[in-house]
Design a protein around this motif. Sequence first.
Motif, PDB file in Angstrom:
ATOM      1  N   TYR A  92       0.805  -1.218   0.000  1.00  0.00           N
ATOM      2  CA  TYR A  92       0.000   0.000   0.000  1.00  0.00           C
ATOM      3  C   TYR A  92       0.840   1.271   0.000  1.00  0.00           C
ATOM      4  CZ  TYR A  92      -3.562  -3.394   1.091  1.00  0.00           C
ATOM      5  OH  TYR A  92      -4.384  -4.489   1.040  1.00  0.00           O
ATOM      6  N   THR A  93       2.158   1.133   0.076  1.00  0.00           N
ATOM      7  CA  THR A  93       3.039   2.298   0.049  1.00  0.00           C
ATOM      8  C   THR A  93       3.025   2.902  -1.356  1.00  0.00           C
ATOM      9  OG1 THR A  93       4.456   1.298   1.730  1.00  0.00           O
ATOM     10  CG2 THR A  93       5.409   3.095   0.443  1.00  0.00           C
ATOM     11  N   THR A  94       2.963   4.231  -1.417  1.00  0.00           N
ATOM     12  CA  THR A  94       2.989   4.952  -2.689  1.00  0.00           C
ATOM     13  C   THR A  94       4.260   5.799  -2.753  1.00  0.00           C
ATOM     14  OG1 THR A  94       1.858   6.883  -1.795  1.00  0.00           O
ATOM     15  CG2 THR A  94       0.461   5.128  -2.719  1.00  0.00           C
ATOM     16  N   ASP A  95       4.565   6.323  -3.952  1.00  0.00           N
ATOM     17  CA  ASP A  95       5.702   7.226  -4.082  1.00  0.00           C
ATOM     18  C   ASP A  95       5.541   8.413  -3.131  1.00  0.00           C
ATOM     19  OD1 ASP A  95       7.049   5.761  -6.088  1.00  0.00           O
ATOM     20  OD2 ASP A  95       5.871   6.705  -7.661  1.00  0.00           O
ATOM     21  N   ARG A  96       4.325   8.902  -3.052  1.00  0.00           N
ATOM     22  CA  ARG A  96       4.047  10.060  -2.193  1.00  0.00           C
ATOM     23  C   ARG A  96       4.238   9.728  -0.709  1.00  0.00           C
ATOM     24  NH1 ARG A  96      -1.400  13.800  -2.155  1.00  0.00           N
ATOM     25  NH2 ARG A  96      -0.678  15.171  -0.513  1.00  0.00           N
ATOM     26  N   SER A  97       3.714   8.578  -0.267  1.00  0.00           N
ATOM     27  CA  SER A  97       3.862   8.225   1.147  1.00  0.00           C
ATOM     28  C   SER A  97       5.319   7.922   1.496  1.00  0.00           C
ATOM     29  CB  SER A  97       2.949   7.063   1.530  1.00  0.00           C
ATOM     30  OG  SER A  97       3.306   5.878   0.868  1.00  0.00           O
ATOM     31  N   LEU A  98       6.076   7.385   0.539  1.00  0.00           N
ATOM     32  CA  LEU A  98       7.504   7.145   0.742  1.00  0.00           C
ATOM     33  C   LEU A  98       8.220   8.476   0.955  1.00  0.00           C
ATOM     34  CD1 LEU A  98       9.779   5.000   0.786  1.00  0.00           C
ATOM     35  CD2 LEU A  98      10.026   5.381  -1.679  1.00  0.00           C
ATOM     36  N   ARG A  99       7.903   9.456   0.110  1.00  0.00           N
ATOM     37  CA  ARG A  99       8.494  10.791   0.245  1.00  0.00           C
ATOM     38  C   ARG A  99       8.109  11.405   1.592  1.00  0.00           C
ATOM     39  NH1 ARG A  99      10.620  14.953  -2.897  1.00  0.00           N
ATOM     40  NH2 ARG A  99      10.513  13.699  -4.780  1.00  0.00           N
ATOM     41  N   GLN A 100       6.847  11.282   1.975  1.00  0.00           N
ATOM     42  CA  GLN A 100       6.383  11.848   3.251  1.00  0.00           C
ATOM     43  C   GLN A 100       7.078  11.202   4.440  1.00  0.00           C
ATOM     44  OE1 GLN A 100       2.152  11.264   2.893  1.00  0.00           O
ATOM     45  NE2 GLN A 100       1.804  13.359   2.169  1.00  0.00           N
ATOM     46  N   LEU A 101       7.327   9.904   4.362  1.00  0.00           N
ATOM     47  CA  LEU A 101       7.993   9.192   5.441  1.00  0.00           C
ATOM     48  C   LEU A 101       9.402   9.733   5.676  1.00  0.00           C
ATOM     49  CD1 LEU A 101       8.032   6.764   7.446  1.00  0.00           C
ATOM     50  CD2 LEU A 101       8.857   5.370   5.531  1.00  0.00           C
ATOM     51  N   PHE A 102      10.108  10.050   4.598  1.00  0.00           N
ATOM     52  CA  PHE A 102      11.504  10.472   4.695  1.00  0.00           C
ATOM     53  C   PHE A 102      11.686  11.990   4.773  1.00  0.00           C
ATOM     54  CE2 PHE A 102      12.056   6.121   3.529  1.00  0.00           C
ATOM     55  CZ  PHE A 102      13.289   5.758   4.065  1.00  0.00           C
ATOM     56  N   SER A 103      10.671  12.764   4.420  1.00  0.00           N
ATOM     57  CA  SER A 103      10.815  14.230   4.356  1.00  0.00           C
ATOM     58  C   SER A 103      11.166  14.916   5.678  1.00  0.00           C
ATOM     59  CB  SER A 103       9.582  14.867   3.726  1.00  0.00           C
ATOM     60  OG  SER A 103       8.454  14.666   4.518  1.00  0.00           O
ATOM     61  N   PRO A 104      10.786  14.395   6.855  1.00  0.00           N
ATOM     62  CA  PRO A 104      11.191  15.080   8.088  1.00  0.00           C
ATOM     63  C   PRO A 104      12.711  15.140   8.293  1.00  0.00           C
ATOM     64  CG  PRO A 104       9.399  13.566   8.547  1.00  0.00           C
ATOM     65  CD  PRO A 104       9.851  13.304   7.137  1.00  0.00           C
ATOM     66  N   PHE A 105      13.465  14.343   7.557  1.00  0.00           N
ATOM     67  CA  PHE A 105      14.910  14.268   7.767  1.00  0.00           C
ATOM     68  C   PHE A 105      15.704  15.217   6.871  1.00  0.00           C
ATOM     69  CE2 PHE A 105      12.952  10.335   9.046  1.00  0.00           C
ATOM     70  CZ  PHE A 105      13.371  10.268  10.356  1.00  0.00           C
ATOM     71  N   GLY A 106      15.051  15.847   5.904  1.00  0.00           N
ATOM     72  CA  GLY A 106      15.760  16.797   5.057  1.00  0.00           C
ATOM     73  C   GLY A 106      15.166  16.890   3.663  1.00  0.00           C
ATOM     74  N   GLN A 107      15.840  17.681   2.829  1.00  0.00           N
ATOM     75  CA  GLN A 107      15.399  17.935   1.459  1.00  0.00           C
ATOM     76  C   GLN A 107      15.611  16.685   0.589  1.00  0.00           C
ATOM     77  OE1 GLN A 107      13.988  20.821   0.817  1.00  0.00           O
ATOM     78  NE2 GLN A 107      13.606  20.424  -1.322  1.00  0.00           N
ATOM     79  N   ILE A 108      14.534  16.231  -0.059  1.00  0.00           N
ATOM     80  CA  ILE A 108      14.591  15.026  -0.889  1.00  0.00           C
ATOM     81  C   ILE A 108      14.638  15.407  -2.366  1.00  0.00           C
ATOM     82  CG2 ILE A 108      13.301  12.969  -1.590  1.00  0.00           C
ATOM     83  CD1 ILE A 108      12.210  12.846   1.249  1.00  0.00           C
ATOM     84  N   LYS A 109      15.591  14.818  -3.084  1.00  0.00           N
ATOM     85  CA  LYS A 109      15.686  15.008  -4.540  1.00  0.00           C
ATOM     86  C   LYS A 109      14.687  14.107  -5.260  1.00  0.00           C
ATOM     87  CE  LYS A 109      20.610  15.975  -5.234  1.00  0.00           C
ATOM     88  NZ  LYS A 109      21.805  15.450  -5.894  1.00  0.00           N
ATOM     89  N   ASP A 110      14.601  12.849  -4.786  1.00  0.00           N
ATOM     90  CA  ASP A 110      13.777  11.857  -5.483  1.00  0.00           C
ATOM     91  C   ASP A 110      13.359  10.767  -4.505  1.00  0.00           C
ATOM     92  OD1 ASP A 110      12.627  10.572  -7.778  1.00  0.00           O
ATOM     93  OD2 ASP A 110      14.348   9.223  -7.860  1.00  0.00           O
ATOM     94  N   ALA A 111      12.126  10.291  -4.654  1.00  0.00           N
ATOM     95  CA  ALA A 111      11.636   9.144  -3.878  1.00  0.00           C
ATOM     96  C   ALA A 111      10.775   8.331  -4.827  1.00  0.00           C
ATOM     97  CB  ALA A 111      10.824   9.615  -2.674  1.00  0.00           C
ATOM     98  N   ARG A 112      11.177   7.077  -5.068  1.00  0.00           N
ATOM     99  CA  ARG A 112      10.418   6.283  -6.028  1.00  0.00           C
ATOM    100  C   ARG A 112      10.408   4.813  -5.652  1.00  0.00           C
ATOM    101  NH1 ARG A 112      14.792   4.340  -8.321  1.00  0.00           N
ATOM    102  NH2 ARG A 112      16.403   5.502  -9.311  1.00  0.00           N
TER     103      ARG A 112
END
Length: 98
Positions: free
Chosen positions: A17-37
């Motif tokens: 059920y994980t999406t590209d968006r939820s993956l990005r949201q999970l990691f975004s508190p740690f800093g600026q993300i270039k890409d999450a896929r």
Amino acid sequence: MAKRFATQLFVSRLSAYTTDRSLRQLFSPFGQIKDARLIRDPETQRPKGFGFVTFESEDDAQKALKSLDGRIVDGRLIFVEVAKNAEEATTDMNKDDD
């Protein structure tokens, strides 16, 4: 010379059920993300259960790895590690076990 810590992380054992968006949201508190896929099956387009997250800085990637590796997300225990680049992966697969 110390080995550089990479900015790209490999994330495995993700929920279906994980999406590209939820993956990005999970990691975004740690800093600026270039890409999450997520990596998807070419025929069905369903996620294969793993993906990659690339940060702008090595420090942010390292913080995310330390915080999220071994954490339960969407009912699944996920693993986070530094992604190997294609050249390293090929070299590792071609090593002789003499």
